[in-house]
Design an enzyme around this catalytic site. Structure first.
Site, short mmCIF file in Angstrom:
data_model
loop_
_atom_site.label_atom_id
_atom_site.label_comp_id
_atom_site.label_asym_id
_atom_site.label_seq_id
_atom_site.Cartn_x
_atom_site.Cartn_y
_atom_site.Cartn_z
N HIS A 213 -30.85 7.48 10.30
CA HIS A 213 -31.18 6.09 10.01
C HIS A 213 -30.32 5.11 10.80
O HIS A 213 -30.63 3.92 10.88
CB HIS A 213 -31.02 5.82 8.51
N ASP B 165 -35.43 3.36 12.30
CA ASP B 165 -35.80 2.68 11.07
C ASP B 165 -36.89 3.48 10.35
O ASP B 165 -37.63 4.24 10.97
CB ASP B 165 -36.31 1.27 11.37
#
Length: 415
Positions: A386, A390
């Site tokens: 992450h 995204d």
């Protein structure tokens, strides 16, 4: 003339190795280019061959000893002749002695230390294993081949699905059967490869902000296409079988081109975007999980992909994968479905930022145009970092994979 036997020059990423198996003992005659010793590193097993015809004169590093790049591990007498002799000089007892066991029959069987270890771990009767070594000696390769033949004969007696046929043989586990004990245990050392895998996976979990997103794909269109053309495909491409993995690899390439962050790597505080797609395909071997890499997959056809994957699978089974085969890679695909996994959360393969998990094809009732239809479905999992990717990109990547796989003509037409 005496020649020093040295460990190969290790790549920069490999600090040292361990003597795995001496295939020849002091005093034994060897031929030029004949395998004499295996050295196990964190990534691969390196083979050292005889530089010429001659005799192993002395073993300096025994089985289990740690060796550095280019270090002397033995001495070779070029041009000498011999059959069997006692060890000269300081050697490791475990690597030089020839162990003898007496089976139920009256004849004795000679075993190399490595062969003896495999026989004990798998609770085998050495007298039932064909020996190919000099003087009827049972070698490690004899035991490995025997185990492979046994597992194949067992598998052949049961019906197989296409997925199970594609699976690599699972690692052989040591037997825990101990007469007279109800709670047996057995302690065996972890191989360097498995220890290295453990370190990398733990490191990935500790350093990456790892999340997993899921989707599912209807496999019926690909299964119908495969059933329609698999015989013609195999005939056209010299025996190369059409599997499912090539479709997933090609779909992944197209999805990676649309979402380059999924194809990127993290190097310190830098993000490295790759303008090519080198796909790592996780393969299970007796020594652990290895990830050989398909290079420049965008320019490969389905047959090229299938042939390359099969070739890597055979090399992994035989312990022949080279470090170059597993170096690099921009994205990884792991297929736990061949072992029956319905769903999983694959762990990242650093420094890559994402990994795709394939799973078992399972018939499930699905709602299609207001009706319930039984369809062969597969769950897909994308684990991603992450810090780099995204959630929106991860989800869209999987949706793209789903759309391409459910309409495989788009993979062929590149649309």
């Amino acid at each position: 003339m005496a020649i020093e036997i040295k460990a190969p020059t290790f790549p920069e990423s490999v600090a040292d190795g361990t003597i795995a198996t001496w295939h020849k003992q002091p005093g034994e005659q060897v031929s030029r280019d004949e395998l004499i010793v295996d050295i196990e590193t964190d990534k691969v097993v390196l083979e050292v061959v005889a530089p010429n015809d001659g005799v192993i004169e002395k073993v300096v590093k025994g089985e289990g000893d740690t060796v550095l790049s280019g270090e002397v591990i033995g001495v070779f007498a070029e041009g000498a002749s011999g059959s069997a002799a006692e060890t000269k000089g300081a050697t490791s007892e475990a690597s030089t002695e020839q162990e003898v066991i007496t089976p139920k029959a009256t004849e004795e069987i000679l075993l190399s230390p490595a062969a003896r270890k495999l026989v004990d771990e798998n609770n085998l009767d050495a007298s039932s294993i064909p020996a190919s070594g000099k003087g009827g000696r049972l070698t490690k390769e004899d035991v490995v081949n025997y185990l492979g033949a046994s597992s194949k004969s067992v598998a052949a007696s049961a019906p197989q699905t296409d997925a199970s046929k594609a699976a690599t043989d699972a690692p052989t586990m040591p037997s825990l059967e101990v007469p007279g004990q109800g709670r047996p245990e057995k302690r065996v050392p972890m191989t360097r490869l498995r220890a290295s895998i453990a370190r990398r996976l733990v490191n990935a979990q500790q350093t990456a902000a790892m999340l997993t997103t899921f989707n599912e794909v209807n496999m019926k269109p690909i299964m119908d296409l495969r059933n329609q053309y698999k015989d013609l495909f195999e005939k056209k491409h010299n025996g190369t079988r059409l599997g499912f993995m090539s479709f997933f690899v090609k779909a992944a390439v197209e999805a990676l081109k649309r979402y380059p962050a999924v194809n990127a790597s993290i190097d310190g505080n830098d993000i490295v975007y790759h303008g090519y797609q080198d796909i790592g395909v996780a393969v299970s071997s007796d020594r652990g999980l290895v990830v050989p890499v398909l290079r420049d997959v965008d320019g490969m056809g389905l047959a090229d992909i299938e042939a390359s994957i099969r070739g890597y699978g055979l090399k992994a089974r035989d312990g022949k994968l080279a470090i170059e085969d597993m170096t690099g890679g921009t994205f990884t695909i792991s297929n736990g479905g061949v072992f029956g996994s319905l769903m999983s959360t694959p762990i990242l393969n650093p420094p890559q930022t994402a990994i795709l998990g394939m799973h078992k094809i399972q018939e499930r009732p699905m709602a299609v145009d207001g009706e319930v239809v039984i369809l062969p479905m597969m769950y897909l999992a994308l684990s991603y970092d992450h810090r780099m990717i995204d959630g929106k990109e991860a989800v869209q990547f999987l949706v793209t994979m789903k759309e391409l796989l459910e309409d495989p003509a788009r993979i062929v037409l590149d649309v």
